[in-house]
Design a protein around this motif. Sequence first.
Motif, PDB file in Angstrom:
ATOM      1  N   LYS A 112       1.963  12.784  -9.397  1.00  0.00           N
ATOM      2  CA  LYS A 112       1.545  14.170  -9.149  1.00  0.00           C
ATOM      3  C   LYS A 112       2.711  15.135  -9.333  1.00  0.00           C
ATOM      4  O   LYS A 112       2.557  16.213  -9.932  1.00  0.00           O
ATOM      5  CB  LYS A 112       0.960  14.287  -7.746  1.00  0.00           C
ATOM      6  CG  LYS A 112      -0.393  13.594  -7.580  1.00  0.00           C
ATOM      7  CD  LYS A 112      -0.925  13.744  -6.159  1.00  0.00           C
ATOM      8  CE  LYS A 112      -2.301  13.084  -6.023  1.00  0.00           C
ATOM      9  NZ  LYS A 112      -2.825  13.166  -4.637  1.00  0.00           N
ATOM     10  N   ALA A 172       2.152   1.760  -3.480  1.00  0.00           N
ATOM     11  CA  ALA A 172       1.103   2.294  -4.346  1.00  0.00           C
ATOM     12  C   ALA A 172       0.907   3.785  -4.107  1.00  0.00           C
ATOM     13  O   ALA A 172       0.787   4.574  -5.056  1.00  0.00           O
ATOM     14  CB  ALA A 172      -0.197   1.535  -4.112  1.00  0.00           C
ATOM     15  N   ASP A 173       0.879   4.181  -2.834  1.00  0.00           N
ATOM     16  CA  ASP A 173       0.707   5.602  -2.494  1.00  0.00           C
ATOM     17  C   ASP A 173       1.908   6.424  -2.964  1.00  0.00           C
ATOM     18  O   ASP A 173       1.745   7.564  -3.434  1.00  0.00           O
ATOM     19  CB  ASP A 173       0.520   5.765  -0.985  1.00  0.00           C
ATOM     20  CG  ASP A 173      -0.774   5.130  -0.485  1.00  0.00           C
ATOM     21  OD1 ASP A 173      -1.678   4.882  -1.309  1.00  0.00           O
ATOM     22  OD2 ASP A 173      -0.873   4.876   0.737  1.00  0.00           O
ATOM     23  N   PHE A 174       3.104   5.862  -2.829  1.00  0.00           N
ATOM     24  CA  PHE A 174       4.311   6.553  -3.286  1.00  0.00           C
ATOM     25  C   PHE A 174       4.248   6.784  -4.790  1.00  0.00           C
ATOM     26  O   PHE A 174       4.599   7.867  -5.294  1.00  0.00           O
ATOM     27  CB  PHE A 174       5.554   5.747  -2.924  1.00  0.00           C
ATOM     28  CG  PHE A 174       6.846   6.351  -3.391  1.00  0.00           C
ATOM     29  CD1 PHE A 174       7.380   7.468  -2.775  1.00  0.00           C
ATOM     30  CD2 PHE A 174       7.541   5.800  -4.466  1.00  0.00           C
ATOM     31  CE1 PHE A 174       8.582   8.024  -3.209  1.00  0.00           C
ATOM     32  CE2 PHE A 174       8.730   6.338  -4.904  1.00  0.00           C
ATOM     33  CZ  PHE A 174       9.253   7.457  -4.272  1.00  0.00           C
ATOM     34  N   GLN A 177       0.832  -1.209   0.000  1.00  0.00           N
ATOM     35  CA  GLN A 177       0.000   0.000   0.000  1.00  0.00           C
ATOM     36  C   GLN A 177       0.865   1.257   0.000  1.00  0.00           C
ATOM     37  O   GLN A 177       0.559   2.235  -0.688  1.00  0.00           O
ATOM     38  CB  GLN A 177      -0.938   0.004   1.203  1.00  0.00           C
ATOM     39  CG  GLN A 177      -1.955   1.150   1.187  1.00  0.00           C
ATOM     40  CD  GLN A 177      -2.876   1.087  -0.020  1.00  0.00           C
ATOM     41  OE1 GLN A 177      -3.629   0.130  -0.180  1.00  0.00           O
ATOM     42  NE2 GLN A 177      -2.821   2.107  -0.882  1.00  0.00           N
ATOM     43  N   GLN A 178       1.948   1.228   0.763  1.00  0.00           N
ATOM     44  CA  GLN A 178       2.859   2.380   0.777  1.00  0.00           C
ATOM     45  C   GLN A 178       3.509   2.586  -0.597  1.00  0.00           C
ATOM     46  O   GLN A 178       3.686   3.726  -1.043  1.00  0.00           O
ATOM     47  CB  GLN A 178       3.933   2.172   1.848  1.00  0.00           C
ATOM     48  CG  GLN A 178       3.411   2.315   3.263  1.00  0.00           C
ATOM     49  CD  GLN A 178       4.436   1.896   4.306  1.00  0.00           C
ATOM     50  OE1 GLN A 178       5.251   0.997   4.072  1.00  0.00           O
ATOM     51  NE2 GLN A 178       4.403   2.542   5.465  1.00  0.00           N
ATOM     52  N   GLU A 184      -5.642   2.901  -7.293  1.00  0.00           N
ATOM     53  CA  GLU A 184      -5.423   4.341  -7.460  1.00  0.00           C
ATOM     54  C   GLU A 184      -4.132   4.620  -8.225  1.00  0.00           C
ATOM     55  O   GLU A 184      -4.038   5.607  -8.971  1.00  0.00           O
ATOM     56  CB  GLU A 184      -5.415   5.039  -6.098  1.00  0.00           C
ATOM     57  CG  GLU A 184      -6.759   5.006  -5.387  1.00  0.00           C
ATOM     58  CD  GLU A 184      -7.900   5.563  -6.245  1.00  0.00           C
ATOM     59  OE1 GLU A 184      -7.700   6.643  -6.863  1.00  0.00           O
ATOM     60  OE2 GLU A 184      -8.956   4.925  -6.307  1.00  0.00           O
ATOM     61  N   ALA A 185      -3.147   3.757  -8.049  1.00  0.00           N
ATOM     62  CA  ALA A 185      -1.906   3.918  -8.807  1.00  0.00           C
ATOM     63  C   ALA A 185      -2.151   3.682 -10.296  1.00  0.00           C
ATOM     64  O   ALA A 185      -1.634   4.409 -11.149  1.00  0.00           O
ATOM     65  CB  ALA A 185      -0.848   2.959  -8.278  1.00  0.00           C
ATOM     66  N   VAL A 221       1.629   7.177  -6.659  1.00  0.00           N
ATOM     67  CA  VAL A 221       0.677   8.258  -6.933  1.00  0.00           C
ATOM     68  C   VAL A 221       1.353   9.610  -6.702  1.00  0.00           C
ATOM     69  O   VAL A 221       1.161  10.559  -7.478  1.00  0.00           O
ATOM     70  CB  VAL A 221      -0.578   8.099  -6.059  1.00  0.00           C
ATOM     71  CG1 VAL A 221      -1.484   9.326  -6.197  1.00  0.00           C
ATOM     72  CG2 VAL A 221      -1.349   6.836  -6.449  1.00  0.00           C
ATOM     73  N   ARG A 222       2.168   9.704  -5.643  1.00  0.00           N
ATOM     74  CA  ARG A 222       2.887  10.963  -5.385  1.00  0.00           C
ATOM     75  C   ARG A 222       3.867  11.264  -6.513  1.00  0.00           C
ATOM     76  O   ARG A 222       4.020  12.427  -6.928  1.00  0.00           O
ATOM     77  CB  ARG A 222       3.621  10.889  -4.041  1.00  0.00           C
ATOM     78  CG  ARG A 222       2.716  10.877  -2.828  1.00  0.00           C
ATOM     79  CD  ARG A 222       3.465  11.278  -1.560  1.00  0.00           C
ATOM     80  NE  ARG A 222       4.537  10.348  -1.240  1.00  0.00           N
ATOM     81  CZ  ARG A 222       4.379   9.221  -0.549  1.00  0.00           C
ATOM     82  NH1 ARG A 222       3.171   8.870  -0.130  1.00  0.00           N
ATOM     83  NH2 ARG A 222       5.416   8.454  -0.277  1.00  0.00           N
TER      84      ARG A 222
END
Length: 500
Positions: free
Chosen positions: A171, A163-165, A160-161, A204-205, A167-168
Motif C-alpha cells: 500500500k 503477511a499483514d506487514f 500472519q503478522q 491477501e499478501a 500488505v502494508r
Amino acid sequence: MDAKKVLLKSVMGCALDLGDGSERGLYVNQDYILRKLRKIHRGISLMYTYYPDDKTWPQRASKAFPQDTPSGAWDYPYEDYFPYRGGREGLRDGEPFNFMKEIRRHGMDVVLTLTIDPSLTERDLELIARDLRPYGRVLLRVNHECTGTWFCFNKRASYQQLADFFVRVCKVMHACAPNVKVILCAGMFDKASGKLEMEDIFLEAHKAADIWSGDKYLSLHWGWPVDVATKENANYACYDVDDVYEQAKATLHRLREVTGQDKPFVLSELNGDGDVTGAWIQADMLRHFMERLEQDEEHWLSAFTMYQFRDDGRLGLEVTDPNNSDVGIEQPLLSMYRTQLQKPFFSQRIEAAGEENLSFPLKLRWTSSEDAEGIEIPVDVRKTPCYAELYFEGALQPLNLMIECGGWWFYKAPGVKCIDLMSYFFANPLADGEIRHVPLRFFAPPADGLNHPADGSDPYAAPDGAWMDNCFTEIPALPRLRLDYEPVQFVMWHSGAGKA
C-alpha cells in the motif's frame, strides 16, 4: 550515415536477472560482469537488510556479533546482508544507492531484496519509498522466503503478522512510489496437500503483490560456511530438476486459482550448488532447466534470477578467490549460462520503430531495460576488421550509452571518447568472402542513474509524474565509426628477424 529509430522491448520467453552480492559474496562492478557475459540482463539483484531500531545498527551483523566458532549464516539478531543506509539515515550516497545508480547507468533495472524489521511503522516505509522514487522501474522483494524459519524476521513476528506487514508495504509503495513493483516470495506448491505452503495465511499478501515469486535451488549446501558438504553429513540436498520445474509451474497455476488473478511469476533465486554436485553437473542441471523453459509452449515463467555472479562458496558463475576477494575463478557454469543468455528466448527484443533517416538532435526515451528507444546504424562488414572503433567527440563525449553490436553489448561512460568493438570480432571472425550485416544500436539510460523531474525539483521529494518512469536524453549527432581492414603498418618476418 542513415539511421533509424528502434525499440528495446520485453523478452518473448523468460527474462533473466542476475544476483550480485549477498551474505555469500561481495558486489562485483557491472563493467567486469559485462565483459564476462557480453550482454546485459533485465535486472541486477541486490540483497540488503534494514533493522534501524536495533542497538548495533547499522553495523553488519557478522561485524557486530563476531563468532569465534561460526554457527550458521543466519545465527544473528538480524540478517547478515549489508545494511540498507537509506530510510531514517538518509545516506543516499552510500549502500546500496551507488550500486543502484551503476546498474541503471548500464541499462538494467534494480531488483532489490530487503529484509525489514516487521515492527517498522508506515512512516519508515514511506521513507524507503521516497528513496526508491528516482530509480525508474524497481523490483522490490520484501522479507523473502517468508514461510520459512531461518530468517530473523520470522523470529520477530508470526506468519500472519508478516503477511499483514507485506500488505502494508504494498500500500505504501503503490501510493508513494508507483514505479516500484513489489514481489512476494512465499511458499511453493505442495503436491501432497494440493495447496501452497501457508496458502490461507498469505492469501491477501498474494493478492496485494505486483509479482509472485519463489526461491528454489536444484541442489543446495545449506550448511555453508560452517561445514564442508561430504557424504558423511546431512546439511545439503539435491533434487530432480524436472520435479523442481513442475513444482514451480504448479505454484503459478495454484496462485491463479486461489487469487482469481494473473500476475507475473518469477523465481527470485535459482541455481545448483557445486558443493553438492561438483561444477560440471551443476552446469548441466541449470542447462536442463533452461532448455525445458525454452521448449515449453506455455511460457509460464516471467523471469528468474541466476544466484549469483560471484560466490564465496559454489553458488556462483565465479567462485571468489580466497586470496583476493576482487578476483573471481570462472566456473563451467559461466560459459554455459553465457550461451543461454544470448538465446532469443532469454533476450530483450530490438524492433524497428518505423522512423528512418533521422534528423539530429534527437531525443531518446529510457523507461526500463524492456522499454526504451534507440538508434540503429546499418553497418556491412566485408571481412574481419583490424580496427572497429566508435569515436564520441565534442557534444557526444558527455553521453552515457549502451551499445549493441552483433548481440554483444558495450558501455560508454560519460567522458569516454572511444569504444573499441573488436572484442566482438575476436570471438566472431568473418569467413573468407563473407559480408556480414552488423547493425550498431545505441540506447541512453540515465547518465547519473536517476530519473529527474523536468522542473529540476528534488527527485526524492517531487510529486508523482511521468518522470518517475521515464528518462530523456538528447543525442546531438551520430558517433564516428572507424572500420579499417588493414593494419597501420604491416611487418613481414622470418627466421626471427623482422623487416618493415
